[in-house]
Design a protein around this motif. Sequence first.
Motif, PDB file in Angstrom:
ATOM      1  N   LEU A 160      58.144   0.922   2.053  1.00  9.42           N
ATOM      2  CA  LEU A 160      57.266   0.893   3.218  1.00  9.42           C
ATOM      3  C   LEU A 160      58.088   0.528   4.451  1.00  9.42           C
ATOM      4  O   LEU A 160      58.659  -0.564   4.531  1.00  9.42           O
ATOM      5  CB  LEU A 160      56.148  -0.132   2.995  1.00  9.42           C
ATOM      6  CG  LEU A 160      55.123  -0.271   4.119  1.00  9.42           C
ATOM      7  CD1 LEU A 160      54.360   1.036   4.317  1.00  9.42           C
ATOM      8  CD2 LEU A 160      54.158  -1.412   3.804  1.00  9.42           C
ATOM      9  N   VAL A 161      58.144   1.442   5.424  1.00  8.05           N
ATOM     10  CA  VAL A 161      58.935   1.196   6.628  1.00  8.05           C
ATOM     11  C   VAL A 161      58.070   0.981   7.866  1.00  8.05           C
ATOM     12  O   VAL A 161      58.582   0.622   8.923  1.00  8.05           O
ATOM     13  CB  VAL A 161      59.940   2.343   6.879  1.00  8.05           C
ATOM     14  CG1 VAL A 161      60.939   2.447   5.727  1.00  8.05           C
ATOM     15  CG2 VAL A 161      59.220   3.666   7.093  1.00  8.05           C
ATOM     16  N   ALA A 182      52.400   3.560  16.024  1.00  4.64           N
ATOM     17  CA  ALA A 182      52.859   2.550  15.074  1.00  4.64           C
ATOM     18  C   ALA A 182      54.277   2.117  15.395  1.00  4.64           C
ATOM     19  O   ALA A 182      55.039   2.843  16.043  1.00  4.64           O
ATOM     20  CB  ALA A 182      52.796   3.097  13.642  1.00  4.64           C
ATOM     21  N   ALA A 183      54.624   0.921  14.917  1.00  2.00           N
ATOM     22  CA  ALA A 183      55.994   0.412  14.969  1.00  2.00           C
ATOM     23  C   ALA A 183      56.599   0.510  13.572  1.00  2.00           C
ATOM     24  O   ALA A 183      55.899   0.329  12.570  1.00  2.00           O
ATOM     25  CB  ALA A 183      55.998  -1.034  15.447  1.00  2.00           C
ATOM     26  N   TYR A 184      57.883   0.818  13.522  1.00  2.00           N
ATOM     27  CA  TYR A 184      58.535   0.947  12.215  1.00  2.00           C
ATOM     28  C   TYR A 184      59.957   0.447  12.298  1.00  2.00           C
ATOM     29  O   TYR A 184      60.560   0.353  13.376  1.00  2.00           O
ATOM     30  CB  TYR A 184      58.507   2.403  11.732  1.00  2.00           C
ATOM     31  CG  TYR A 184      59.382   3.350  12.524  1.00  2.00           C
ATOM     32  CD1 TYR A 184      60.673   3.666  12.100  1.00  2.00           C
ATOM     33  CD2 TYR A 184      58.916   3.941  13.698  1.00  2.00           C
ATOM     34  CE1 TYR A 184      61.480   4.539  12.823  1.00  2.00           C
ATOM     35  CE2 TYR A 184      59.704   4.817  14.426  1.00  2.00           C
ATOM     36  CZ  TYR A 184      60.983   5.113  13.986  1.00  2.00           C
ATOM     37  OH  TYR A 184      61.778   5.976  14.699  1.00  2.00           O
ATOM     38  N   THR A 185      60.510   0.145  11.135  1.00  2.03           N
ATOM     39  CA  THR A 185      61.908  -0.256  11.016  1.00  2.03           C
ATOM     40  C   THR A 185      62.500   0.504   9.847  1.00  2.03           C
ATOM     41  O   THR A 185      62.057   0.340   8.707  1.00  2.03           O
ATOM     42  CB  THR A 185      62.038  -1.766  10.755  1.00  2.03           C
ATOM     43  OG1 THR A 185      61.386  -2.486  11.797  1.00  2.03           O
ATOM     44  CG2 THR A 185      63.502  -2.170  10.681  1.00  2.03           C
ATOM     45  N   VAL A 189      62.016   9.654   9.508  1.00  2.00           N
ATOM     46  CA  VAL A 189      61.248  10.681   8.806  1.00  2.00           C
ATOM     47  C   VAL A 189      60.316  10.036   7.788  1.00  2.00           C
ATOM     48  O   VAL A 189      59.156  10.441   7.634  1.00  2.00           O
ATOM     49  CB  VAL A 189      62.187  11.703   8.141  1.00  2.00           C
ATOM     50  CG1 VAL A 189      61.391  12.712   7.317  1.00  2.00           C
ATOM     51  CG2 VAL A 189      63.029  12.420   9.185  1.00  2.00           C
ATOM     52  N   ALA A 190      60.793   9.002   7.104  1.00  2.00           N
ATOM     53  CA  ALA A 190      59.924   8.276   6.167  1.00  2.00           C
ATOM     54  C   ALA A 190      58.770   7.621   6.917  1.00  2.00           C
ATOM     55  O   ALA A 190      57.630   7.628   6.456  1.00  2.00           O
ATOM     56  CB  ALA A 190      60.731   7.235   5.402  1.00  2.00           C
ATOM     57  N   ALA A 191      59.075   7.051   8.093  1.00  2.00           N
ATOM     58  CA  ALA A 191      58.023   6.406   8.885  1.00  2.00           C
ATOM     59  C   ALA A 191      56.989   7.433   9.343  1.00  2.00           C
ATOM     60  O   ALA A 191      55.782   7.179   9.303  1.00  2.00           O
ATOM     61  CB  ALA A 191      58.635   5.704  10.090  1.00  2.00           C
ATOM     62  N   ALA A 192      57.458   8.608   9.770  1.00  2.00           N
ATOM     63  CA  ALA A 192      56.536   9.656  10.208  1.00  2.00           C
ATOM     64  C   ALA A 192      55.637  10.103   9.062  1.00  2.00           C
ATOM     65  O   ALA A 192      54.420  10.277   9.227  1.00  2.00           O
ATOM     66  CB  ALA A 192      57.327  10.842  10.760  1.00  2.00           C
ATOM     67  N   THR A 193      56.231  10.267   7.890  1.00  2.00           N
ATOM     68  CA  THR A 193      55.452  10.678   6.720  1.00  2.00           C
ATOM     69  C   THR A 193      54.408   9.624   6.368  1.00  2.00           C
ATOM     70  O   THR A 193      53.238   9.939   6.107  1.00  2.00           O
ATOM     71  CB  THR A 193      56.381  10.915   5.528  1.00  2.00           C
ATOM     72  OG1 THR A 193      57.333  11.931   5.872  1.00  2.00           O
ATOM     73  CG2 THR A 193      55.603  11.344   4.301  1.00  2.00           C
ATOM     74  N   GLN A 194      54.804   8.363   6.378  1.00  2.00           N
ATOM     75  CA  GLN A 194      53.859   7.299   6.055  1.00  2.00           C
ATOM     76  C   GLN A 194      52.752   7.188   7.101  1.00  2.00           C
ATOM     77  O   GLN A 194      51.599   6.884   6.770  1.00  2.00           O
ATOM     78  CB  GLN A 194      54.611   5.979   5.902  1.00  2.00           C
ATOM     79  CG  GLN A 194      55.506   5.939   4.676  1.00  2.00           C
ATOM     80  CD  GLN A 194      56.403   4.718   4.616  1.00  2.00           C
ATOM     81  OE1 GLN A 194      56.179   3.722   5.319  1.00  2.00           O
ATOM     82  NE2 GLN A 194      57.421   4.782   3.779  1.00  2.00           N
ATOM     83  N   ALA A 195      53.072   7.449   8.357  1.00  2.00           N
ATOM     84  CA  ALA A 195      52.046   7.400   9.402  1.00  2.00           C
ATOM     85  C   ALA A 195      50.978   8.459   9.161  1.00  2.00           C
ATOM     86  O   ALA A 195      49.778   8.205   9.328  1.00  2.00           O
ATOM     87  CB  ALA A 195      52.694   7.590  10.775  1.00  2.00           C
ATOM     88  N   ALA A 231      61.880   0.910  16.163  1.00  2.00           N
ATOM     89  CA  ALA A 231      61.343   1.882  17.112  1.00  2.00           C
ATOM     90  C   ALA A 231      59.830   2.013  16.959  1.00  2.00           C
ATOM     91  O   ALA A 231      59.210   1.450  16.070  1.00  2.00           O
ATOM     92  CB  ALA A 231      62.016   3.234  16.910  1.00  2.00           C
ATOM     93  N   GLU A 232      59.256   2.819  17.863  1.00  2.00           N
ATOM     94  CA  GLU A 232      57.826   3.109  17.845  1.00  2.00           C
ATOM     95  C   GLU A 232      57.644   4.598  17.645  1.00  2.00           C
ATOM     96  O   GLU A 232      58.484   5.396  18.067  1.00  2.00           O
ATOM     97  CB  GLU A 232      57.185   2.676  19.166  1.00  2.00           C
ATOM     98  CG  GLU A 232      55.678   2.844  19.210  1.00  2.00           C
ATOM     99  CD  GLU A 232      55.094   2.428  20.545  1.00  2.00           C
ATOM    100  OE1 GLU A 232      55.358   3.154  21.536  1.00  2.00           O
ATOM    101  OE2 GLU A 232      54.408   1.402  20.605  1.00  2.00           O
ATOM    102  N   LEU A 233      56.549   4.981  16.993  1.00  2.00           N
ATOM    103  CA  LEU A 233      56.246   6.401  16.836  1.00  2.00           C
ATOM    104  C   LEU A 233      54.835   6.678  17.340  1.00  2.00           C
ATOM    105  O   LEU A 233      53.987   5.792  17.401  1.00  2.00           O
ATOM    106  CB  LEU A 233      56.411   6.857  15.383  1.00  2.00           C
ATOM    107  CG  LEU A 233      55.524   6.226  14.296  1.00  2.00           C
ATOM    108  CD1 LEU A 233      54.122   6.831  14.252  1.00  2.00           C
ATOM    109  CD2 LEU A 233      56.189   6.367  12.927  1.00  2.00           C
TER     110      LEU A 233
END
Length: 670
Positions: A160-161, A182-185, A189-195, A231-233
Amino acid sequence: MSTVPTTSPDALGFEGTPFDPVAVASPGSGTLPTPVARRAPSQPTGPASTVTPLAELRAGIATAHRAALSAQVALQRRIFRQAFDTGVVTVQALSPARLDAVTTPAPEGAFKPPARTTVDRLDRGALEALSRGEVSAVLGNAYRQPGANPDIRLASDTPLVLDEVTEIGLRAGTLGLGHLRAAYTGNAVAAATQAVEVFALYAGLHLCFADARLVASAAADVGGDDSPTGAELELIVTTIDLVPRPHVTAEVLCGGGGPSVAVTVTVTENPGSVIGPGPGGTLDTWTGRIDAGGGTALLNEFHMAHLARGEQGIALGPEFAHYTGVRATRLPTGGLLLVDRITAFDGARGTLDTQVSYRSEYDSPADSWYYTDSANESMPHFVYMETSLQAALLMGYYLGPTLTEPNTTQSLRNLGGTATVLRRVDLRDRTITQESRLLSTTMLPGSSLQSFDYTLSVDGEPFYEGETMFGYFSDEALANQTGLDAGRHRPSWLDVHANDVTVRRIDLDARRANPADRLCSRRTLALLDWIDVVDGGGTFGNGYLHTRRRIDPHDWFFTRHFHLDPVIPGSLGVESVIQAMQEWAVDSGLADGLTDPVFSIPPGIAFAWKYRGQFLPSDGTCEIEVHIKTVTSSPDGVMVTADASLWKPGLRIYELQDIAIELTERKAPE
């Protein structure tokens, strides 16, 4: 990161034959990303197929289509990235904290999610709970599926990122289809997929199945770094639908020098799981949906969508599979699909000589398009009618009257009925329960007839009841319709008295141009342009209304009613008459004595309709006449009743009796 299997070019199909909505083209390549499935279903094997000229043609079309999609995706990314980098992405801030306070209504045809929540942000703890599959604990009871979907969870095969979701909304975003920030670390690409997985869960797409998984496909813009940190997405939904499988596609803009990522997440059934009725219409396996009372639904929103415009075999069972992609009986689609779930049914397919009882549900969100487009204070009358009639046609069709002649095209038409409003009620954000009985089925050469009675309730209290009859007709039977007057031309009252009366015209443009005027229908429900009035005219001497409406083959309702069999809904013919009566009431000054007047449907008036034909895209015009029957004043306001007729060119096909409207002071309904 996980992806899904691609399909061959020959798998691409149109008008009901599903193609893979998950495949996302890489920018500029014209090809699809190499897939790796999370939990790949077993694939059948067999001899290689012979390449035919037709297969080559289809493959060429598919390749060109995908290349065009690639170019479109690349252009979209460029626009989104440019807007994101300059900070000018337009986001309509919409918190669903109170659905009854929504100020931006959903447009007609907008995606209606299976569930809604008041949650509009998710902290790290909530995201971790979603990664454990605790969806209802985070989003609320509307997302309950006790014992179902053990594989539905956020980030099931990657760390989970996402750190937190700071904004999420169903009607927000540049395209009005949904938005998430969302904010991610970690890996972008993993963060985008999880969003996008979060958004799929938020929209309740998984609630249509009992045993499914989230399958994701992502393609990143090669111009960005896929692994910035801190970063933020921003996620902008570009597509969301239930057909062919529940899925959401979004463009995700990753900050901190990260890429733009096109992601599709699809809810896909696990191998061997049941997603619809079995042979003979068996409904003994739960397909995952909980009804409003906490019980298990027999059929759900997924099945309704497929019956409206997808695979009939999925919606009703394998006996109906041959109707997919051809003209056949269907539910309306888009904003005219007004039944969500079937919750009880005591019939058996093929048994047509006994009474059958059933129950359905329809959720009416406060942001539904018809509330703001109607002049009524609450739900317009045509929605009362459609909610009743659609549930009736669905279960009557489910029993299989058309299966007795499987090679004959049969179209469904409503023939008439009666209905009575029992009490005044505000239906915003309420679940309407419809209980009905199939009273009889009569099989005739080239057609069959079914009669029903029904009651609509909310919170256990009835508010609308009636009876209706449907017919299934062959092409030959439809071609031989003679209208209400045995094929003879019956002139309108105005045609007969044209030389003896004075006509004045009500032009509706000025009233619609005033946004503060709540007593006129507008936008999608602007069904009339003008009304000619003969004061003191008509059969009853209390007033006569007449209008002609041009039928445009591109009118919005033809794509909704029905898929591959376009006709104007009879209920919108009724709504047109109601609008003429409402405009006449305002023009005649019946609202002048009221401080805060509103239109409603008066209780206790039995309304009857009879249809003997349909309005087609090629008909050119619809002619309407209304005979004002009574105008009754009371301490509460004014009630008007009328009789009416509607003509297609040369043929009178609709007759309405005792249609009623009411003008009263605004007050809290029951």
